[in-house]
Design a protein around this motif. Structure first.
Motif, PDB file in Angstrom:
ATOM      1  N   THR A 199     -72.956 -13.319  35.948  1.00 53.45           N
ATOM      2  CA  THR A 199     -73.274 -13.184  34.771  1.00 53.45           C
ATOM      3  C   THR A 199     -73.268 -11.629  34.091  1.00 53.45           C
ATOM      4  O   THR A 199     -73.095 -11.585  32.984  1.00 53.45           O
ATOM      5  CB  THR A 199     -74.627 -13.417  34.574  1.00 53.45           C
ATOM      6  OG1 THR A 199     -75.577 -12.403  35.343  1.00 53.45           O
ATOM      7  CG2 THR A 199     -75.085 -14.841  34.893  1.00 53.45           C
ATOM      8  N   GLY A 200     -72.976 -10.687  34.958  1.00 57.28           N
ATOM      9  CA  GLY A 200     -72.970  -9.504  34.332  1.00 57.28           C
ATOM     10  C   GLY A 200     -74.185  -8.668  34.284  1.00 57.28           C
ATOM     11  O   GLY A 200     -74.551  -7.651  33.830  1.00 57.28           O
ATOM     12  N   ASP A 201     -75.408  -9.455  34.238  1.00 58.52           N
ATOM     13  CA  ASP A 201     -76.537  -8.863  33.838  1.00 58.52           C
ATOM     14  C   ASP A 201     -76.830  -7.524  34.760  1.00 58.52           C
ATOM     15  O   ASP A 201     -76.700  -7.744  36.026  1.00 58.52           O
ATOM     16  CB  ASP A 201     -77.734  -9.902  34.219  1.00 58.52           C
ATOM     17  CG  ASP A 201     -77.646 -11.047  33.089  1.00 58.52           C
ATOM     18  OD1 ASP A 201     -77.058 -11.244  32.006  1.00 58.52           O
ATOM     19  OD2 ASP A 201     -78.812 -12.163  33.572  1.00 58.52           O
ATOM     20  N   VAL A 202     -77.437  -6.660  34.013  1.00 57.40           N
ATOM     21  CA  VAL A 202     -77.963  -5.573  34.725  1.00 57.40           C
ATOM     22  C   VAL A 202     -79.379  -6.103  35.456  1.00 57.40           C
ATOM     23  O   VAL A 202     -80.191  -6.576  35.203  1.00 57.40           O
ATOM     24  CB  VAL A 202     -78.472  -4.131  33.873  1.00 57.40           C
ATOM     25  CG1 VAL A 202     -79.120  -3.150  34.439  1.00 57.40           C
ATOM     26  CG2 VAL A 202     -77.194  -3.676  33.067  1.00 57.40           C
TER      27      VAL A 202
ATOM     28  N   ARG B 264     -79.329   1.706  29.974  1.00 52.49           N
ATOM     29  CA  ARG B 264     -79.032   0.615  30.940  1.00 52.49           C
ATOM     30  C   ARG B 264     -80.135  -0.384  31.281  1.00 52.49           C
ATOM     31  O   ARG B 264     -80.018  -1.290  31.260  1.00 52.49           O
ATOM     32  CB  ARG B 264     -78.442   1.247  31.929  1.00 52.49           C
ATOM     33  CG  ARG B 264     -78.023   0.276  33.108  1.00 52.49           C
ATOM     34  CD  ARG B 264     -77.069   0.961  34.117  1.00 52.49           C
ATOM     35  NE  ARG B 264     -76.806  -0.006  35.385  1.00 52.49           N
ATOM     36  CZ  ARG B 264     -76.039  -0.746  35.399  1.00 52.49           C
ATOM     37  NH1 ARG B 264     -74.987  -1.022  34.697  1.00 52.49           N
ATOM     38  NH2 ARG B 264     -75.830  -1.626  36.500  1.00 52.49           N
TER      39      ARG B 264
ATOM     40  N   ASN C 196     -74.841  -5.132  38.808  1.00 55.36           N
ATOM     41  CA  ASN C 196     -74.883  -5.987  37.874  1.00 55.36           C
ATOM     42  C   ASN C 196     -74.716  -7.320  38.562  1.00 55.36           C
ATOM     43  O   ASN C 196     -74.030  -7.383  40.086  1.00 55.36           O
ATOM     44  CB  ASN C 196     -73.352  -6.028  37.015  1.00 55.36           C
ATOM     45  CG  ASN C 196     -73.330  -4.714  36.291  1.00 55.36           C
ATOM     46  OD1 ASN C 196     -73.168  -3.634  36.487  1.00 55.36           O
ATOM     47  ND2 ASN C 196     -73.901  -4.910  35.046  1.00 55.36           N
ATOM     48  N   ASP C 197     -75.380  -8.547  37.842  1.00 53.79           N
ATOM     49  CA  ASP C 197     -74.913  -9.585  38.871  1.00 53.79           C
ATOM     50  C   ASP C 197     -73.570 -10.194  38.643  1.00 53.79           C
ATOM     51  O   ASP C 197     -72.919  -9.940  37.508  1.00 53.79           O
ATOM     52  CB  ASP C 197     -76.065 -10.741  38.029  1.00 53.79           C
ATOM     53  CG  ASP C 197     -76.003 -12.037  38.433  1.00 53.79           C
ATOM     54  OD1 ASP C 197     -76.794 -12.339  39.616  1.00 53.79           O
ATOM     55  OD2 ASP C 197     -75.253 -13.036  38.187  1.00 53.79           O
TER      56      ASP C 197
END
Ligand code: SF4
Lengths: 544, 98
Positions: free
Chosen positions: B11-14, B74, B7-8
């Motif tokens: 930002t938490g982006d995958v 995911r 994850n970033d």
């Protein structure tokens, strides 16, 4: 509603500032993820399958319209325009950015909300009856007692690192609407023979991997000693709970292993000791808290009659409203379960609309239910039609409370990193299969509950029909079970047999409803028929 | 093939390791062979990824397909909110997930 005093607000504000510093240190690399993870979890911030998820506490499920409006605004400002109401009466945001989390918590603090203790091995959000303060059948409002527990358990230093998480539910009626006996501690507020108010303690219930119904540990604890008794219950658990094995660390396992009698003996010993210390909250403090939960100014001599000429309204009225304790009023449940929808999800606009409706029609108050719906607790009967029309217009008018399409479903594999299978698409398929309202109403009360893994957040053990998603060699598979209940007649569902594919489980469920329709006696619900005739006829129909 | 996901941090982006950087699109993922641990250690230390791990995947005509359903979801996004997925316009994406 309870309002924060200086201490409450100072604690929450201090925690926001502390977490802001921790996030900065994580983003700068000063903290590793291993160091940061327990800190973020203490503030309800998970890292889920797609993003960070923030779980916001809603103490005993009670919200003001101001709070609900802010929840909607946060969904727009920091998330993707929606949120998910959970079976613990909390709200989860699915698409949170770490760098924005301190700002979200700061926004929440402006309306006396936070995400503290919504994760971790501590005492979690105290849940309660969603009809508290409104129900015709309650002894007293259970929320002052839940609030007392909230204050005691917030940042309680002794119980910050328990063997496992710990959940309380508090009710005050014989009808259990909070799955009380399936909590680590379930408290029923009762009166003794002398008419004094006190707490009946059930300890050691829970769902998850090893479901158990909490036995009664004490029939009556005087109200002002409730905190000390809870302290004694926790202290014995904290001392002997199985920290060596995560799967055996809940209090239910301890009580199962040493027996309820031995646990009770130790609690009583501890309780006697605590009483000598004089730590009980003063009566004035309970009275102060109770004053916040006084009845709103109900009007007298309101009309009871309701115009039922609109047939769709009449169905909703019959299905989604229950008796209020005050004449002229009723309790309304807003279903978050439209056919084919995502159970428990609400858009930012829907949250703001519900906030407005609470302001205009329900003395500014809303409740979140453990079945993932929203309640307007105090609505004038004369206002119901106008209210329903507005709900209808916003996709919130489903007339399905406690019917087969009022499904509990956890986030499952669509969002949750612990999941084995998806829950939501299955709920959508079941509700679509049974979309016909006449058919749903003919089936009557039928509680379907779906979990995406053994952690049982979807309460499948307590479903009249429970469904558990499992991983079968890399594909989703679903175990079906019948006969659970989270109500006063609490029972645990029994597995039917081998599992099914997603479509297969919908077919099997439909066959079970056919068995019920063929075999039911007058007035029997699905659960009653199952209890009377047993599993065999259902199994034959499903696997035959 | 072995591919890397995580994850970033902010930002938490995958994200998926594309050989140079972290991409939001699983189809950019490259085979890291035996380099997984080394790349993850380096990228984690540089704060370019959070909670990274290696998974098995296959390169197919449709792109890179993680071996396990959890990683396929995911990669795609929630199957119940395709508007937030990698393929928002594809109404029949369930075949890819299953
Ligand atoms: S039951 Fe399992 S899949 Fe569902 S939300 Fe809980 S942990 Fe996740």
């Amino acid at each position: 509603m309870y309002q924060y005093d200086h201490y409450d607000q100072a604690m929450v504000d201090a925690r926001v500032a502390e977490f802001r510093g921790q996030v900065e240190r994580r983003l700068s690399g000063e903290l590793t993820e291993d160091q940061f993870k327990p800190l973020r979890l203490k503030n309800g911030l998970y890292l889920q399958l797609h993003a960070y998820m923030l779980r916001v506490a809603i103490p005993y499920g009670t919200l003001s319209s101001r709070q609900m409006r802010l929840l909607g605004d946060i969904a727009d400002k920091y998330d993707r325009g929606y949120g998910h109401f959970t079976t613990r009466q909390n709200l989860q945001y699915n698409w949170i950015k770490l760098e924005q989390t301190p700002d979200i918590l700061a926004d929440l603090a402006t309306v006396e909300m936070h995400a503290i203790q919504t994760s971790g091995n501590c005492i979690r959000n105290i849940s309660s009856d969603q009809y508290a303060g409104a129900a015709a059948d309650e002894l007293v409002d259970p929320r002052p007692y839940a609030e007392l527990l909230r204050q005691w358990s917030s940042f309680h230093p002794e119980f910050d690192y328990l063997p496992r998480k710990f959940k309380f539910a508090v009710i005050a009626s014989e009808t259990d609407r909070a799955a009380m006996r399936l909590h680590d501690i379930g408290i029923q507020i009762v009166a003794n023979a002398a008419g004094e108010i006190g707490a009946k303690f059930h300890v050691g219930g829970g769902m998850g991997r090893t479901p158990m119904i909490a036995p009664v540990i004490r029939e009556f604890v005087p109200a002002l000693q409730m905190i000390s008794y809870a302290e004694a219950c926790l202290r014995v658990y904290n001392r002997y709970g199985r920290r060596d094995n995560k799967y055996k660390a809940r209090i239910k396992i301890l009580i199962h292993e040493i027996g309820a009698d031995e646990y009770r003996r130790q609690v009583e010993e501890e309780f006697a000791h605590i009483l000598t210390l004089g730590l009980e909250p003063p009566a004035a403090e309970l009275a102060r808290i109770q004053s916040f939960f006084a009845d709103p100014s109900f009007e007298a001599e309101l009309p009871e009659a309701i115009d039922r000429s609109d047939p769709d309204f009449a169905v909703w009225l019959d299905q989604n409203t229950v008796a209020h304790k005050h004449p002229g009023y009723t309790v309304v449940t807003i279903s978050l379960k439209p056919i084919g929808g995502i159970p428990g999800d609400a858009s930012a606009d829907q949250m703001r609309l519900m906030a407005d409706l609470a302001r205009d029609y329900s003395f500014d108050e809303l409740r979140v239910t453990h079945t993932q719906n929203i309640v307007l607790p105090h609505v004038k009967k004369a206002d119901l039609y106008a209210l329903w029309q507005m709900l209808e217009g916003a996709g919130l008018g489903s007339a399905n409370l406690d019917l087969i399409s009022d499904i509990i479903a956890c986030p499952g594999l669509d969002y949750c990193s612990l999941a084995n299978a998806r829950s939501i698409p299955l709920a959508q398929k079941i509700s679509a299969r049974f979309a016909d309202m006449d058919r749903q109403r003919d089936l009557g009360e039928l509680k379907v509950k779906i979990s995406g893994c053994i952690n049982a957040c979807g309460h499948h053990h307590a479903g009249h029909i429970g469904i558990l998603g499992v991983d079968r060699k890399g594909t989703e598979n679903y175990q079906l079970s019948f006969g659970g209940s989270e109500a006063a007649d609490t029972s645990l569902a029994q597995i039917t047999g081998p599992g099914f594919s997603e479509d297969g489980v919908v077919d099997a469920l439909e066959k079970a409803t056919e068995v019920y329709l063929a075999q039911r006696s007058d007035g029997e619900r699905f659960l009653d028929t199952y209890r009377r005739i047993g599993m065999a006829p259902f199994k034959e129909a499903i696997y035959g | 093939m072995k591919i890397l996901t995580g994850n970033d941090l902010k930002t938490g982006d995958v994200v998926w390791w594309d050989g140079q950087d972290w991409s939001r699109d699983v189809n950019d993922a490259v085979d890291v062979g035996a380099e997984a641990d080394a790349i993850l250690a380096r990228e984690d230390a540089a704060l370019r990824v959070n909670a990274g791990y290696a998974i098995d995947a296959q390169r197919t005509a449709d792109g890179v397909r993680p071996a396990h359903i959890k990683d396929r979801i995911r990669a795609l996004g929630p199957t119940v909110r395709l508007d937030f997925s990698l393929k928002p316009a594809d109404t029949d994406i369930s075949g890819w997930v299953l």
